[in-house]
Scaffold this motif. Structure first.
Motif, PDB file in Angstrom:
ATOM      1  N   MET A   1       0.844  -1.180   0.000  1.00  0.00           N
ATOM      2  CA  MET A   1       0.000   0.000   0.000  1.00  0.00           C
ATOM      3  C   MET A   1       0.887   1.239   0.000  1.00  0.00           C
ATOM      4  SD  MET A   1      -3.095   0.979   2.569  1.00  0.00           S
ATOM      5  CE  MET A   1      -4.045  -0.382   1.957  1.00  0.00           C
ATOM      6  N   LYS A   2       0.532   2.191  -0.834  1.00  0.00           N
ATOM      7  CA  LYS A   2       1.313   3.414  -0.942  1.00  0.00           C
ATOM      8  C   LYS A   2       0.905   4.394   0.149  1.00  0.00           C
ATOM      9  CE  LYS A   2       1.895   3.031  -5.906  1.00  0.00           C
ATOM     10  NZ  LYS A   2       1.649   3.650  -7.207  1.00  0.00           N
ATOM     11  N   TYR A   3       1.885   5.113   0.644  1.00  0.00           N
ATOM     12  CA  TYR A   3       1.634   6.106   1.686  1.00  0.00           C
ATOM     13  C   TYR A   3       1.444   7.474   1.036  1.00  0.00           C
ATOM     14  CZ  TYR A   3       2.996   2.519   4.985  1.00  0.00           C
ATOM     15  OH  TYR A   3       3.049   1.369   5.722  1.00  0.00           O
ATOM     16  N   THR A   4       0.257   7.686   0.471  1.00  0.00           N
ATOM     17  CA  THR A   4      -0.058   8.950  -0.193  1.00  0.00           C
ATOM     18  C   THR A   4      -1.337   9.524   0.396  1.00  0.00           C
ATOM     19  OG1 THR A   4      -1.395   7.872  -1.893  1.00  0.00           O
ATOM     20  CG2 THR A   4       0.964   8.119  -2.359  1.00  0.00           C
ATOM     21  N   GLN A   5      -1.582  10.782   0.079  1.00  0.00           N
ATOM     22  CA  GLN A   5      -2.798  11.445   0.544  1.00  0.00           C
ATOM     23  C   GLN A   5      -4.040  10.743  -0.007  1.00  0.00           C
ATOM     24  OE1 GLN A   5      -3.019  14.084   2.776  1.00  0.00           O
ATOM     25  NE2 GLN A   5      -5.205  13.633   2.725  1.00  0.00           N
ATOM     26  N   THR A   6      -3.941  10.226  -1.225  1.00  0.00           N
ATOM     27  CA  THR A   6      -5.072   9.512  -1.831  1.00  0.00           C
ATOM     28  C   THR A   6      -5.436   8.274  -1.024  1.00  0.00           C
ATOM     29  OG1 THR A   6      -4.372  10.290  -4.013  1.00  0.00           O
ATOM     30  CG2 THR A   6      -5.897   8.430  -3.963  1.00  0.00           C
ATOM     31  N   THR A   7      -4.430   7.514  -0.592  1.00  0.00           N
ATOM     32  CA  THR A   7      -4.679   6.326   0.225  1.00  0.00           C
ATOM     33  C   THR A   7      -5.323   6.719   1.545  1.00  0.00           C
ATOM     34  OG1 THR A   7      -2.774   5.238  -0.776  1.00  0.00           O
ATOM     35  CG2 THR A   7      -3.602   4.297   1.277  1.00  0.00           C
ATOM     36  N   LEU A   8      -4.816   7.783   2.149  1.00  0.00           N
ATOM     37  CA  LEU A   8      -5.385   8.271   3.400  1.00  0.00           C
ATOM     38  C   LEU A   8      -6.851   8.656   3.196  1.00  0.00           C
ATOM     39  CD1 LEU A   8      -5.061   9.131   6.363  1.00  0.00           C
ATOM     40  CD2 LEU A   8      -4.242  11.345   5.543  1.00  0.00           C
ATOM     41  N   ASP A   9      -7.145   9.349   2.105  1.00  0.00           N
ATOM     42  CA  ASP A   9      -8.521   9.749   1.813  1.00  0.00           C
ATOM     43  C   ASP A   9      -9.431   8.533   1.663  1.00  0.00           C
ATOM     44  OD1 ASP A   9      -7.726  12.398   1.870  1.00  0.00           O
ATOM     45  OD2 ASP A   9      -7.571  12.573  -0.308  1.00  0.00           O
ATOM     46  N   LYS A  10      -8.936   7.493   1.000  1.00  0.00           N
ATOM     47  CA  LYS A  10      -9.738   6.282   0.795  1.00  0.00           C
ATOM     48  C   LYS A  10     -10.025   5.580   2.126  1.00  0.00           C
ATOM     49  CE  LYS A  10      -8.200   5.433  -3.918  1.00  0.00           C
ATOM     50  NZ  LYS A  10      -7.402   4.560  -4.796  1.00  0.00           N
ATOM     51  N   LEU A  11      -9.039   5.542   3.013  1.00  0.00           N
ATOM     52  CA  LEU A  11      -9.252   4.942   4.335  1.00  0.00           C
ATOM     53  C   LEU A  11     -10.268   5.760   5.136  1.00  0.00           C
ATOM     54  CD1 LEU A  11      -5.597   3.945   5.238  1.00  0.00           C
ATOM     55  CD2 LEU A  11      -7.477   2.380   4.763  1.00  0.00           C
ATOM     56  N   GLU A  12     -10.174   7.080   5.035  1.00  0.00           N
ATOM     57  CA  GLU A  12     -11.137   7.945   5.722  1.00  0.00           C
ATOM     58  C   GLU A  12     -12.534   7.751   5.140  1.00  0.00           C
ATOM     59  OE1 GLU A  12      -9.504  11.860   5.307  1.00  0.00           O
ATOM     60  OE2 GLU A  12      -8.111  11.585   6.969  1.00  0.00           O
ATOM     61  N   ASP A  13     -12.616   7.472   3.820  1.00  0.00           N
ATOM     62  CA  ASP A  13     -13.919   7.229   3.186  1.00  0.00           C
ATOM     63  C   ASP A  13     -14.592   5.988   3.766  1.00  0.00           C
ATOM     64  OD1 ASP A  13     -13.668   9.442   1.584  1.00  0.00           O
ATOM     65  OD2 ASP A  13     -13.037   8.328  -0.204  1.00  0.00           O
ATOM     66  N   ILE A  14     -13.802   4.943   4.059  1.00  0.00           N
ATOM     67  CA  ILE A  14     -14.368   3.736   4.669  1.00  0.00           C
ATOM     68  C   ILE A  14     -15.068   4.101   5.975  1.00  0.00           C
ATOM     69  CG2 ILE A  14     -13.806   1.546   5.821  1.00  0.00           C
ATOM     70  CD1 ILE A  14     -11.591   1.163   3.729  1.00  0.00           C
ATOM     71  N   LEU A  57      -4.869   4.294  10.927  1.00  0.00           N
ATOM     72  CA  LEU A  57      -6.203   3.927  10.431  1.00  0.00           C
ATOM     73  C   LEU A  57      -6.262   2.445  10.077  1.00  0.00           C
ATOM     74  CD1 LEU A  57      -7.232   7.009   8.262  1.00  0.00           C
ATOM     75  CD2 LEU A  57      -8.124   6.314  10.482  1.00  0.00           C
ATOM     76  N   MET A  58      -5.175   1.902   9.536  1.00  0.00           N
ATOM     77  CA  MET A  58      -5.159   0.479   9.208  1.00  0.00           C
ATOM     78  C   MET A  58      -5.200  -0.370  10.473  1.00  0.00           C
ATOM     79  SD  MET A  58      -2.706   0.270   5.887  1.00  0.00           S
ATOM     80  CE  MET A  58      -2.795  -1.500   5.865  1.00  0.00           C
ATOM     81  N   GLU A  59      -4.728   0.169  11.574  1.00  0.00           N
ATOM     82  CA  GLU A  59      -4.797  -0.527  12.866  1.00  0.00           C
ATOM     83  C   GLU A  59      -6.206  -0.437  13.459  1.00  0.00           C
ATOM     84  OE1 GLU A  59      -3.112   0.300  17.355  1.00  0.00           O
ATOM     85  OE2 GLU A  59      -1.891   0.941  15.662  1.00  0.00           O
TER      86      GLU A  59
END
Length: 90
Positions: A1-14, A57-59
């Motif tokens: 998993m890439k550590y980018t703002q997009t990934t963070l946004d997707k996790l927040e969307d969940i 967030l993954m935790e």
């Protein structure tokens, strides 16, 4: 998993699709986060960098009661990936 703002946004969307609110605040968090389950609020240390936020967030996500059916297809795929990583790490 890439550590980018997009990934963070997707996790927040969940979390958002599961009616959780993600807030970034300062405070003395032992592990960088705090969970107010009754109010469905996840509070993260605002001084964490993107990598720290994503790891946190993954935790947290596998520990929450996420309604899988409310998630979009993209969020469902990411949620399954996060849960799978959590299960292999345990």
């Amino acid at each position: 998993m890439k550590y980018t703002q997009t990934t963070l946004d997707k996790l927040e969307d969940i979390l958002g699709e599961s009616e959780y609110v993600v807030r970034y605040e300062r405070g003395t968090f032992q592990s960088g986060w705090c969970l107010l389950e009754a109010k469905r609020i996840v509070v993260l240390n605002k001084f964490l960098n993107i990598e720290g936020r994503i790891n946190t967030l993954m935790e947290i996500i596998p520990q929450l009661s996420i309604d899988y059916d409310k998630l979009t297809l993209e969020s469902q795929k990411l949620y399954e990936e996060v849960v799978k990583k959590s299960a292999t790490a345990a």
